[in-house]
Design a protein around this motif. Structure first.
Motif, PDB file in Angstrom:
ATOM      1  N   GLU A  10       4.826  34.610   4.068  1.00  0.00           N
ATOM      2  CA  GLU A  10       5.067  35.721   3.148  1.00  0.00           C
ATOM      3  C   GLU A  10       3.805  36.037   2.336  1.00  0.00           C
ATOM      4  OE1 GLU A  10       7.743  37.580   2.682  1.00  0.00           O
ATOM      5  OE2 GLU A  10       9.127  36.569   4.054  1.00  0.00           O
ATOM      6  N   ALA A  11       3.098  35.020   1.898  1.00  0.00           N
ATOM      7  CA  ALA A  11       1.861  35.250   1.152  1.00  0.00           C
ATOM      8  C   ALA A  11       0.796  35.900   2.008  1.00  0.00           C
ATOM      9  CB  ALA A  11       1.352  33.923   0.566  1.00  0.00           C
ATOM     10  N   GLU A  12       0.698  35.487   3.284  1.00  0.00           N
ATOM     11  CA  GLU A  12      -0.290  36.102   4.170  1.00  0.00           C
ATOM     12  C   GLU A  12       0.026  37.569   4.432  1.00  0.00           C
ATOM     13  OE1 GLU A  12      -2.248  35.432   8.637  1.00  0.00           O
ATOM     14  OE2 GLU A  12      -0.800  33.995   7.803  1.00  0.00           O
ATOM     15  N   ALA A  13       1.297  37.903   4.646  1.00  0.00           N
ATOM     16  CA  ALA A  13       1.677  39.308   4.842  1.00  0.00           C
ATOM     17  C   ALA A  13       1.410  40.125   3.592  1.00  0.00           C
ATOM     18  CB  ALA A  13       3.146  39.400   5.233  1.00  0.00           C
ATOM     19  N   ARG A  14       1.651  39.555   2.451  1.00  0.00           N
ATOM     20  CA  ARG A  14       1.384  40.268   1.191  1.00  0.00           C
ATOM     21  C   ARG A  14      -0.113  40.495   0.995  1.00  0.00           C
ATOM     22  NH1 ARG A  14       3.913  41.275  -3.569  1.00  0.00           N
ATOM     23  NH2 ARG A  14       2.621  41.266  -5.432  1.00  0.00           N
ATOM     24  N   ARG A  15      -0.913  39.485   1.294  1.00  0.00           N
ATOM     25  CA  ARG A  15      -2.368  39.653   1.182  1.00  0.00           C
ATOM     26  C   ARG A  15      -2.863  40.731   2.132  1.00  0.00           C
ATOM     27  NH1 ARG A  15      -2.395  33.973   1.221  1.00  0.00           N
ATOM     28  NH2 ARG A  15      -3.120  34.023   3.370  1.00  0.00           N
ATOM     29  N   TRP A  16      -2.294  40.788   3.319  1.00  0.00           N
ATOM     30  CA  TRP A  16      -2.710  41.809   4.279  1.00  0.00           C
ATOM     31  C   TRP A  16      -2.366  43.205   3.764  1.00  0.00           C
ATOM     32  CZ3 TRP A  16       0.138  45.258   7.401  1.00  0.00           C
ATOM     33  CH2 TRP A  16      -0.602  45.897   8.388  1.00  0.00           C
ATOM     34  N   LEU A  17      -1.191  43.383   3.178  1.00  0.00           N
ATOM     35  CA  LEU A  17      -0.815  44.694   2.631  1.00  0.00           C
ATOM     36  C   LEU A  17      -1.732  45.105   1.483  1.00  0.00           C
ATOM     37  CD1 LEU A  17       3.082  44.368   2.599  1.00  0.00           C
ATOM     38  CD2 LEU A  17       1.724  45.880   4.050  1.00  0.00           C
ATOM     39  N   ILE A  18      -2.121  44.133   0.659  1.00  0.00           N
ATOM     40  CA  ILE A  18      -2.975  44.450  -0.486  1.00  0.00           C
ATOM     41  C   ILE A  18      -4.415  44.662  -0.036  1.00  0.00           C
ATOM     42  CG2 ILE A  18      -3.913  43.515  -2.636  1.00  0.00           C
ATOM     43  CD1 ILE A  18      -1.255  42.127  -3.098  1.00  0.00           C
ATOM     44  N   ARG A  19      -4.906  43.812   0.837  1.00  0.00           N
ATOM     45  CA  ARG A  19      -6.299  43.908   1.266  1.00  0.00           C
ATOM     46  C   ARG A  19      -6.565  45.196   2.032  1.00  0.00           C
ATOM     47  NH1 ARG A  19      -6.340  39.659   4.114  1.00  0.00           N
ATOM     48  NH2 ARG A  19      -6.071  40.634   6.151  1.00  0.00           N
ATOM     49  N   GLU A  20      -5.657  45.562   2.912  1.00  0.00           N
ATOM     50  CA  GLU A  20      -5.833  46.761   3.724  1.00  0.00           C
ATOM     51  C   GLU A  20      -5.280  48.017   3.076  1.00  0.00           C
ATOM     52  OE1 GLU A  20      -7.670  46.639   6.238  1.00  0.00           O
ATOM     53  OE2 GLU A  20      -7.813  44.470   6.489  1.00  0.00           O
ATOM     54  N   ALA A  21      -4.639  47.883   1.896  1.00  0.00           N
ATOM     55  CA  ALA A  21      -4.075  49.042   1.192  1.00  0.00           C
ATOM     56  C   ALA A  21      -3.241  49.893   2.150  1.00  0.00           C
ATOM     57  CB  ALA A  21      -5.172  49.869   0.528  1.00  0.00           C
ATOM     58  N   VAL A  22      -2.264  49.271   2.748  1.00  0.00           N
ATOM     59  CA  VAL A  22      -1.457  49.942   3.764  1.00  0.00           C
ATOM     60  C   VAL A  22      -0.684  51.111   3.165  1.00  0.00           C
ATOM     61  CG1 VAL A  22       0.395  49.615   5.442  1.00  0.00           C
ATOM     62  CG2 VAL A  22      -1.318  47.824   5.100  1.00  0.00           C
ATOM     63  N   ILE A  23      -0.165  50.954   1.948  1.00  0.00           N
ATOM     64  CA  ILE A  23       0.608  52.025   1.312  1.00  0.00           C
ATOM     65  C   ILE A  23      -0.353  53.057   0.753  1.00  0.00           C
ATOM     66  CG2 ILE A  23       2.242  52.586  -0.506  1.00  0.00           C
ATOM     67  CD1 ILE A  23       3.435  49.834  -0.208  1.00  0.00           C
ATOM     68  N   GLN A  24      -0.307  54.251   1.301  1.00  0.00           N
ATOM     69  CA  GLN A  24      -1.153  55.342   0.835  1.00  0.00           C
ATOM     70  C   GLN A  24      -0.521  56.108  -0.321  1.00  0.00           C
ATOM     71  OE1 GLN A  24      -4.347  56.077   2.369  1.00  0.00           O
ATOM     72  NE2 GLN A  24      -3.882  54.015   3.091  1.00  0.00           N
ATOM     73  N   ASP A  25       0.787  56.309  -0.273  1.00  0.00           N
ATOM     74  CA  ASP A  25       1.456  57.055  -1.340  1.00  0.00           C
ATOM     75  C   ASP A  25       2.939  56.714  -1.319  1.00  0.00           C
ATOM     76  OD1 ASP A  25       1.562  59.190  -3.426  1.00  0.00           O
ATOM     77  OD2 ASP A  25       2.845  60.164  -1.944  1.00  0.00           O
ATOM     78  N   PHE A  26       3.507  56.611  -2.506  1.00  0.00           N
ATOM     79  CA  PHE A  26       4.942  56.402  -2.655  1.00  0.00           C
ATOM     80  C   PHE A  26       5.476  57.397  -3.665  1.00  0.00           C
ATOM     81  CE2 PHE A  26       8.402  54.318  -5.108  1.00  0.00           C
ATOM     82  CZ  PHE A  26       9.376  54.390  -4.122  1.00  0.00           C
ATOM     83  N   ASP A  27       6.519  58.114  -3.284  1.00  0.00           N
ATOM     84  CA  ASP A  27       7.124  59.130  -4.147  1.00  0.00           C
ATOM     85  C   ASP A  27       8.548  58.702  -4.464  1.00  0.00           C
ATOM     86  OD1 ASP A  27       7.720  61.354  -5.577  1.00  0.00           O
ATOM     87  OD2 ASP A  27       8.071  62.641  -3.846  1.00  0.00           O
ATOM     88  N   PRO A  28       8.807  58.177  -5.671  1.00  0.00           N
ATOM     89  CA  PRO A  28      10.181  57.764  -5.998  1.00  0.00           C
ATOM     90  C   PRO A  28      11.126  58.938  -6.181  1.00  0.00           C
ATOM     91  CG  PRO A  28       8.757  57.530  -7.913  1.00  0.00           C
ATOM     92  CD  PRO A  28       7.868  57.914  -6.762  1.00  0.00           C
ATOM     93  N   ASN A  29      10.620  60.125  -6.480  1.00  0.00           N
ATOM     94  CA  ASN A  29      11.503  61.274  -6.671  1.00  0.00           C
ATOM     95  C   ASN A  29      12.225  61.659  -5.388  1.00  0.00           C
ATOM     96  OD1 ASN A  29       8.977  61.501  -8.529  1.00  0.00           O
ATOM     97  ND2 ASN A  29      10.564  62.613  -9.622  1.00  0.00           N
ATOM     98  N   ALA A  30      11.523  61.598  -4.269  1.00  0.00           N
ATOM     99  CA  ALA A  30      12.125  61.916  -2.973  1.00  0.00           C
ATOM    100  C   ALA A  30      12.417  60.676  -2.152  1.00  0.00           C
ATOM    101  CB  ALA A  30      11.210  62.853  -2.179  1.00  0.00           C
ATOM    102  N   GLY A  31      11.961  59.514  -2.594  1.00  0.00           N
ATOM    103  CA  GLY A  31      12.192  58.285  -1.844  1.00  0.00           C
ATOM    104  C   GLY A  31      11.439  58.230  -0.539  1.00  0.00           C
ATOM    105  N   THR A  32      10.168  58.638  -0.535  1.00  0.00           N
ATOM    106  CA  THR A  32       9.356  58.658   0.680  1.00  0.00           C
ATOM    107  C   THR A  32       8.149  57.751   0.503  1.00  0.00           C
ATOM    108  OG1 THR A  32       8.149  60.599  -0.115  1.00  0.00           O
ATOM    109  CG2 THR A  32      10.076  60.980   1.289  1.00  0.00           C
ATOM    110  N   LEU A  33       7.620  57.301   1.638  1.00  0.00           N
ATOM    111  CA  LEU A  33       6.490  56.379   1.641  1.00  0.00           C
ATOM    112  C   LEU A  33       5.545  56.766   2.765  1.00  0.00           C
ATOM    113  CD1 LEU A  33       5.538  53.626   0.298  1.00  0.00           C
ATOM    114  CD2 LEU A  33       6.536  52.519   2.286  1.00  0.00           C
TER     115      LEU A  33
END
Length: 681
Positions: free
Chosen positions: A358-381
């Motif tokens: 779990e820590a390795e997957a989390r580091r990969w998401l943070i290091r590579e900045a996989v999430i470009q944008d999150f919109d809570p108003n429409a619930g899109t990612l």
């Protein structure tokens, strides 16, 4: 009810107060590290009357008397209360609950007894003990009752008395059922209450209400006494920093740093700005400090301190539940790999391995900045998963191909764990699919990890109520995650908001403000309701009305647009086109009012679309009659607002320092050349 069974010559020693305190401090770390000050808060104990819960009650009573004000999960703790659940499955259960309450009062606890109501579960007066899934139903009802009671009593920490033998039984049951190693983790030391996923303030929610209160329990800025002390220390220091700059250092000016859940959005002048919804956090946590202690030590603790406990006769029936069967079997006849120590060692190894993955997957998401944008108003990612393997040829490495093939299973596992974390942002489901069920998703998102070398072009697919829509670019492929369209074979998600008995349409037009506000007063906010597993919505009104939350229905969208002024109508069109394109807009929550011609006629109800809570747009004049508030559910906000490695903006001043160091290196090199030439001459 029976007298406590005394175990003679068991050789176990009682649990010391130091051991119990160390166990609590190990499993109750600060939940919000940014907290600067926390008010004292009580904790709750789930007590059943058994030897394990009575031993925990005694240890807690001694702990609070000896270490008054001990810190448990951010808050100092001065008192505790005991919650007794009466399952109402045996005639003598009520009398036993009263006896347990009397014993707890001797230890100094305030007790609350809550009986379970089986009327909604059993049909037509059926005996609840004949239910085929009695154990799971009773567990769900028990946890929901405990969660709602803790919310009412304002306790944010709930302690259970699960011990080491319970852990052994759980892991052994999962091992014999064919679970993989991730299922061998057994009972967790700390977790939320997923059975209370729709109870606001219980499951990962309630922090925003605490911060909006006049006297919140958590403060993310230094207390006034500390600020006054800092001012007094620096009043004669002429070289000290300015007070505004010190506030910036302390995090008092940064609103987003006060507590998690506040999302910021980059301003785009081409589209209308839409304030992001706040995301919920907080809730009640369950802690189990006795998982490292055997039941024999709990019995010894009660015997040494003359604590009375009560045995449940249903635990002695090996045919009632699988756990009872395992509890009463002869463990000495089991093979070595199924003995207690071997099974618990396997559980610890599984926990350690899962935690590292779990820590390795989390580091990969943070290091590579996989999430470009999150919109809570429409619930899109919007995500951009980079390839796990680079396209460069490893001509310098020996056996590069076999090494990559050997690493592929582990990389697929890390990719599956990371994908599961991404799905949790958008999915309406309470339980996300396990990692082992995401093989097809990994083949689509990561073609380099697919089993077949020639993968088809990216195509849209759906999993766990989430649509993955590819956006193919020249260099990489991005994926747009949104709520899947509602199926025509299933009913639409609907929640009835608390209202009043009278049913009529809100008088939005035709009355002046003075006429409208006459003989009306505002009601307090009703508890927030979870809609579609994504949005917490609550309503307050000053007129008799009933409200309902449904998706934005197409046949209600056109009248709603016509009711808006021209400017607001144009703004709504721009917002929908940019934030909720296509069918995504029909998955947004919509607030309706209900009008019925007759009180008993449900078929004659008329729905009137009043507002889109997540977008903050409503019909004119609604603010005089009703108020609404929408929030997004809990998300892992630490994965947002990141930039990929190597793309961060340079730190101001670094270029100048680097230029100076480069000039100095050139000067040193020139001086060394001059010295060498003089020596040669």
């Amino acid at each position: 009810m029976s007298a406590p069974t005394r175990v003679l010559n068991h050789g176990a020693k009682p649990i010391s107060l130091t051991e119990f305190r160390d166990a609590i401090e190990a499993i109750c770390p600060p939940r919000f590290p940014a907290v600067r000050y926390a008010r004292p808060r009580r904790v709750a104990l789930a007590v059943s009357g058994g030897v394990d819960s009575m031993a925990m009650a005694f240890l807690f009573s001694s702990l609070l008397k000896t270490h008054r004000g001990i810190k448990i999960a951010d808050h100092p703790t001065e008192n505790a209360l005991a919650i007794i659940i009466d399952h109402q499955l045996r005639p003598e259960s009520t009398l036993e609950a009263a006896s347990v309450a009397q014993e707890l009062k001797k230890l100094g606890f305030k007790t609350v007894t809550k009986p379970l109501n089986w009327k909604d579960v059993s049909r037509l007066g059926q005996d609840p003990t004949r239910l085929p899934n009695l154990e799971s139903v009773a567990r769900t009802m028990r946890y929901r009752m405990l969660g709602s009671t803790c919310r009412y009593l304002n306790a944010n920490s709930l302690f259970f008395a699960h011990h080491r033998d319970d852990q052994y039984e759980t892991v052994l049951m999962r091992y014999t059922s064919g679970h993989q190693y991730r299922g061998y983790q057994g009972i967790r030391e700390a977790n939320a209450i997923p059975e209370c996923y729709d109870l606001h303030g219980v499951y990962k929610s309630g922090l925003l209400d605490d911060q909006s209160a006049q006297n919140p329990y958590l403060s993310f800025k230094p207390p006034n006494k500390e600020l006054k002390r800092l001012r007094w220390m620096m009043k004669d220091d002429s070289e000290a920093e300015s007070w505004d700059l010190l506030k910036h250092y302390l995090g008092m000016n940064d609103v987003s740093a006060r507590f998690p859940g506040l999302i910021t959005r980059d301003v785009d002048p081409r589209v209308p700005y839409l304030t992001p919804l706040n995301c919920e956090d907080g809730g009640i946590m369950i802690y189990r400090p006795l998982l490292e202690f055997d039941k024999e030590r709990l019995i010894a603790t009660c015997e040494a301190n003359k604590i009375r406990w009560f045995e449940d006769p249903t635990n002695t029936d090996p045919t009632l539940t699988p756990r009872n069967a395992i509890r009463h079997m002869d463990c000495g006849k089991l093979p070595a790999e199924l003995q207690k120590e071997a099974v618990l060692d396997m559980s610890r190894a599984a926990k350690r391995r899962t935690k590292l993955e779990e820590a390795e997957a989390r580091r990969w998401l943070i290091r590579e900045a996989v999430i470009q944008d999150f919109d809570p108003n429409a619930g899109t990612l919007l995500i951009e998963p980079p390839p796990f393997k680079s396209n460069t040829t490893h001509w310098r490495r020996l056996f590069a191909g076999p090494r990559d093939e050997a690493r592929k299973p582990h990389q697929r596992l890390i990719a599956a764990i990371a994908t599961r974390k991404l799905v949790e942002f958008v999915t309406p489901d309470v339980h996300v699919p396990p990692v082992m069920n995401l093989d097809n998703v990994i083949d689509r998102l990561f073609p380099e990890l697919a089993s077949q070398p020639d993968s088809p072009p990216p195509r849209a697919f759906t999993i766990a109520g989430v649509v993955f829509d590819p956006i193919v670019g020249p260099a990489s492929t991005k994926w747009f995650l949104s709520r899947a369209p509602y199926s025509s074979m299933k009913p639409l998600p609907e929640r009835k908001l608390p209202g009043h008995s009278s049913c009529r349409v809100l008088p939005l037009v035709g009355e002046t403000e003075d006429q409208a506000s006459r003989h009306h007063h505002w009601r307090t906010w009703k508890p927030a309701t979870l809609w579609d597993g994504r949005y917490w919505i609550r309503v307050s009104a000053c007129v008799p009305a009933r409200f309902r939350i449904l998706p934005l229905l197409p046949h209600h969208a056109k009248p709603f647009r016509k009711a808006l002024p021209p400017k607001q109508r144009a703004r709504l069109e721009q917002i929908l086109r940019y934030y909720a394109p296509g069918k995504i807009r029909y998955s947004l929550p919509a607030l309706y009012s209900i009008e019925a011609t007759r009180a008993q006629d449900e078929s004659g109800q008329t729905l009137t679309l009043l507002a889109l809570p997540s977008l903050g747009i409503h019909v004119p004049g609604l603010e005089r009659w009703a108020r609404y508030e929408a929030r997004y559910r809990w998300i892992d906000a630490s994965l947002l607002g990141l930039k990929r490695r190597g793309t961060q903006a340079p730190i101001p001043g670094c270029h100048r320092i680097w230029t100076r160091s480069r000039k100095r290196r050139r000067q040193n090199l020139a001086e060394s050349r001059v010295k060498r030439s003089s020596v040669v001459v």
